[in-house]
Design a protein around this motif. Sequence first.
Motif, PDB file in Angstrom:
ATOM      1  N   ASP A 196      -8.101   8.115  -0.483  1.00  0.00           N
ATOM      2  CA  ASP A 196      -8.685   7.038   0.331  1.00  0.00           C
ATOM      3  C   ASP A 196      -8.655   7.363   1.833  1.00  0.00           C
ATOM      4  OD1 ASP A 196      -9.572   5.428  -1.680  1.00  0.00           O
ATOM      5  OD2 ASP A 196      -7.906   4.020  -1.623  1.00  0.00           O
ATOM      6  N   PRO A 224     -15.038   0.885 -13.029  1.00  0.00           N
ATOM      7  CA  PRO A 224     -14.295  -0.215 -12.427  1.00  0.00           C
ATOM      8  C   PRO A 224     -12.802  -0.107 -12.703  1.00  0.00           C
ATOM      9  CG  PRO A 224     -15.349  -0.953 -14.419  1.00  0.00           C
ATOM     10  CD  PRO A 224     -15.659   0.503 -14.281  1.00  0.00           C
ATOM     11  N   GLN A 225     -12.120   0.786 -12.011  1.00  0.00           N
ATOM     12  CA  GLN A 225     -10.669   0.842 -12.186  1.00  0.00           C
ATOM     13  C   GLN A 225      -9.992  -0.008 -11.130  1.00  0.00           C
ATOM     14  OE1 GLN A 225      -9.299   1.259 -14.849  1.00  0.00           O
ATOM     15  NE2 GLN A 225     -11.427   1.552 -15.343  1.00  0.00           N
ATOM     16  N   THR A 226      -8.667   0.156 -11.008  1.00  0.00           N
ATOM     17  CA  THR A 226      -7.899  -0.787 -10.204  1.00  0.00           C
ATOM     18  C   THR A 226      -7.863  -2.076 -11.011  1.00  0.00           C
ATOM     19  OG1 THR A 226      -8.549   0.255  -8.154  1.00  0.00           O
ATOM     20  CG2 THR A 226      -7.890  -2.033  -7.948  1.00  0.00           C
ATOM     21  N   ILE A 260     -15.743  -3.291  -3.887  1.00  0.00           N
ATOM     22  CA  ILE A 260     -14.860  -4.463  -3.932  1.00  0.00           C
ATOM     23  C   ILE A 260     -15.301  -5.474  -2.884  1.00  0.00           C
ATOM     24  CG2 ILE A 260     -12.533  -5.296  -3.412  1.00  0.00           C
ATOM     25  CD1 ILE A 260     -11.440  -2.694  -4.621  1.00  0.00           C
ATOM     26  N   ARG A 306       0.843  -1.187   0.000  1.00  0.00           N
ATOM     27  CA  ARG A 306       0.000   0.000   0.000  1.00  0.00           C
ATOM     28  C   ARG A 306       0.885   1.245   0.000  1.00  0.00           C
ATOM     29  NH1 ARG A 306      -5.030   1.525  -1.496  1.00  0.00           N
ATOM     30  NH2 ARG A 306      -6.122   2.733   0.074  1.00  0.00           N
ATOM     31  N   PRO A 308     -11.524  -5.313  -8.832  1.00  0.00           N
ATOM     32  CA  PRO A 308     -11.546  -3.881  -8.545  1.00  0.00           C
ATOM     33  C   PRO A 308     -12.975  -3.451  -8.240  1.00  0.00           C
ATOM     34  CG  PRO A 308     -11.468  -4.224 -10.903  1.00  0.00           C
ATOM     35  CD  PRO A 308     -11.444  -5.588 -10.257  1.00  0.00           C
ATOM     36  N   GLY A 309     -13.204  -2.151  -8.054  1.00  0.00           N
ATOM     37  CA  GLY A 309     -14.577  -1.661  -7.866  1.00  0.00           C
ATOM     38  C   GLY A 309     -14.748  -0.671  -6.734  1.00  0.00           C
ATOM     39  N   GLY A 310     -13.652  -0.057  -6.255  1.00  0.00           N
ATOM     40  CA  GLY A 310     -13.772   0.955  -5.205  1.00  0.00           C
ATOM     41  C   GLY A 310     -14.438   0.369  -3.976  1.00  0.00           C
ATOM     42  N   GLU A 317      -3.923   7.886  -4.249  1.00  0.00           N
ATOM     43  CA  GLU A 317      -4.407   7.100  -3.112  1.00  0.00           C
ATOM     44  C   GLU A 317      -4.680   7.978  -1.893  1.00  0.00           C
ATOM     45  OE1 GLU A 317      -5.681   3.689  -3.813  1.00  0.00           O
ATOM     46  OE2 GLU A 317      -3.743   3.878  -4.780  1.00  0.00           O
ATOM     47  N   SER A 365      -8.031   0.855   2.715  1.00  0.00           N
ATOM     48  CA  SER A 365      -8.371   0.336   1.386  1.00  0.00           C
ATOM     49  C   SER A 365      -9.557  -0.618   1.477  1.00  0.00           C
ATOM     50  CB  SER A 365      -7.155  -0.426   0.841  1.00  0.00           C
ATOM     51  OG  SER A 365      -7.480  -1.080  -0.368  1.00  0.00           O
ATOM     52  N   SER A 366     -10.174  -0.866   0.335  1.00  0.00           N
ATOM     53  CA  SER A 366     -11.218  -1.901   0.268  1.00  0.00           C
ATOM     54  C   SER A 366     -10.724  -3.141  -0.473  1.00  0.00           C
ATOM     55  CB  SER A 366     -12.452  -1.353  -0.464  1.00  0.00           C
ATOM     56  OG  SER A 366     -12.969  -0.247   0.222  1.00  0.00           O
ATOM     57  N   MET A 367      -9.507  -3.110  -0.992  1.00  0.00           N
ATOM     58  CA  MET A 367      -9.029  -4.214  -1.842  1.00  0.00           C
ATOM     59  C   MET A 367      -8.963  -5.514  -1.037  1.00  0.00           C
ATOM     60  SD  MET A 367      -6.198  -2.353  -4.246  1.00  0.00           S
ATOM     61  CE  MET A 367      -5.172  -1.746  -2.929  1.00  0.00           C
ATOM     62  N   TYR A 403     -15.493   7.461  -3.597  1.00  0.00           N
ATOM     63  CA  TYR A 403     -16.378   6.295  -3.645  1.00  0.00           C
ATOM     64  C   TYR A 403     -17.544   6.430  -2.675  1.00  0.00           C
ATOM     65  CZ  TYR A 403     -12.393   4.870  -6.217  1.00  0.00           C
ATOM     66  OH  TYR A 403     -11.382   4.863  -7.134  1.00  0.00           O
ATOM     67  N   THR A 421      -3.553  -1.109  -7.694  1.00  0.00           N
ATOM     68  CA  THR A 421      -4.322   0.105  -7.998  1.00  0.00           C
ATOM     69  C   THR A 421      -3.485   1.376  -8.107  1.00  0.00           C
ATOM     70  OG1 THR A 421      -6.300   1.337  -7.304  1.00  0.00           O
ATOM     71  CG2 THR A 421      -4.779   0.694  -5.572  1.00  0.00           C
TER      72      THR A 421
HETATM   73  O1  DON Z   1      -7.797   0.843  -2.180  1.00  0.00           O
HETATM   74  C1  DON Z   1      -8.962   1.083  -2.463  1.00  0.00           C
HETATM   75  O2  DON Z   1      -9.911   0.649  -1.831  1.00  0.00           O
HETATM   76  C2  DON Z   1      -9.262   1.940  -3.677  1.00  0.00           C
HETATM   77  N1  DON Z   1      -8.156   2.809  -3.939  1.00  0.00           N
HETATM   78  C3  DON Z   1      -9.571   1.049  -4.842  1.00  0.00           C
HETATM   79  C4  DON Z   1      -9.984   1.825  -6.044  1.00  0.00           C
HETATM   80  C5  DON Z   1     -10.739   1.049  -7.028  1.00  0.00           C
HETATM   81  O3  DON Z   1     -11.023  -0.107  -6.870  1.00  0.00           O
HETATM   82  C6  DON Z   1     -11.161   1.781  -8.227  1.00  0.00           C
HETATM   83  N2  DON Z   1     -12.205   1.095  -8.914  1.00  0.00           N
HETATM   84  N3  DON Z   1     -13.315   1.536  -9.058  1.00  0.00           N
END
Ligand code: DON
Length: 575
Positions: A425, A381-383, A478, A102, A473-475, A422, A454-456, A436, A401
């Motif tokens: 976040d 849907p990034q990351t 996730i 991270r 991924p998915g903010g 980041e 993070s949500s990852m 998000y 990400t």
């Molecule tokens: O770490 C996280 O939770 C976010 N930075 C993830 C961002 C992400 O999944 C973007 N997709 N929509």
Amino acid sequence: MPLPFMRLRARSVRGVLCALWLLALCATAQAGPGQQAVASAHPLATAAGEAIFAAGGNAFDVAVAVTAALGVTEPQGSGLGGGGFFLLHEAEPGRSVMLDARETAPGAAHRDLYLDADGEVIPGLSLDGALAAAIPGMPAALVHLAGRYGRLTLDANLAPAIRLAEAGFPANAGFQQMARFRLEALRTGADAADIFLRDGEVPEAGELIRQPDLAATLRRLAEQGIDGFYAGETAERLVAGVQAAGGIWTLEDLAGYKLVERSPLVLEHDGARIVTAPPPSSGGIAIGQILNILAVQDNDLGDDEILRVHLLVEAMRRAYRDRALYLGDPDHVNIPVTRLLSREHAAELRQGIDLDRATPSAELSLMPESSAGKPPRVESPQTSHFSVLDAEGNRVAATITLNYPFGSGFVPPGTGVLLNNEMDDFAARPGVPNAYGLIGFEANAIGPYRRPLSSMSPTFVETPERITVLGTPGGSRIITTVLHGILATLEGADAEEIVREGRFHHQYLPDHIEFESGALDTDVLLGLARRGHTLSPQVRPFGNMQVVLWERRQDRVEAASDPRGNGSAVVLPAQ
Ligand code: DON
């Protein structure tokens, strides 16, 4: 369309069943699957993984190659200027670990970094440009993965990505869509505009995106290891570029970056062992809390899908509320992990759930006015995520990400490294939602060298019958998307079914259920509305899940890439 997981018996199996599970595990302890597989969000990254398998690499070598190749070919999702979580399992000695790569806040960061004189959040400051970027962890992860876990050299593992950066990759629809979305940020700096745009506009489909500076940076990393990025020429260019553009990085910040090996969070549910991400991810704890609430549901809900979705949504609501209140960087704040994951806490939360009525989030003793009902600002849907399994049974689930599409949109001159954003976040101000729609408080306040929450949630689901490697991924979504994947695999869904399944989500605030088209039947929607839920149908799908699944009893490996994305998955014979 009834969801397969709705048939899942909500029960926890501990004690006797746990012992049986261990016995079964020993009985099935065997050589690896004899096949290998990789699923990633870009066919060229999957191909890079295949090439490394062909060269004799193990799952960890493949992870290095796929991460680096995704950073080149899917710059809207991840890259050298970002970070991620790598959940690893070494078949021998049978150990799982999470590499926490991270990003960290620079040393000069402070809690008011993004506030104006009146204490209001300055729009865009934690999202666009150099001040939005935290110190990257990705290069440290690549070096450590190859050096500590790989069989091939870092140089060999980075070679496919370096070739792709030099030769170029063709812009695809995903790249174009996100470049359009981030056009203003990409136009701001000369290097980003030169690399990713054509005369300030989104490139045509198929146009080659070449990244010679990134190739040179990758080569320095390949030759010099850690010092090839965090010191010397690359570090000097990064810091000079960031500072000239209003950022606060120093050479000491880069030299001081620390990758951390953490023990994964291990949950037990319905006879399965779920190995997932610990803090600074909120994913494992939130997933554990939701599963625990399902497990303490005392009476069987039978086939009543409305009740099952209602219960799941109410569990999500409460887990995200706890996320906002308690979770942050475990090296800087005390997180009550044991209590949050206890059966007592689950029972308390379950007691507050009325099966006939939605609990308005405002009734759950936390409702800063500024955040009420504000929608998330982004749904793209990034990351990125990829899953790997090798013939010996080593495996990797990695979610990586830059945060927002194309991160901060800023490339320090002469580096080719697109920097993350980041910093968004963190909770820029208590209770004010981030990109998000997530809120946070003291536990996730900005501070020097802190890791933003993070949500990852890269995850392994292990039963005597099968091992599933998954993530997305998915903010903020996730966590719930991975939860759907876990429940589907426990129901016996195959890899294709797991990635195809319809998804729905609740995150406490905003107080509504987001769902994909077709994910919930009309009678379920009506039943939810009757209980007082606000329904928020989403035009865009959620996530881009990548799954590898080993059916241990049948000696079969499957892999699947989410049909919502442009990725690809392959299963290969052992080398
Ligand atoms: O770490 C996280 O939770 C976010 N930075 C993830 C961002 C992400 O999944 C973007 N997709 N929509």
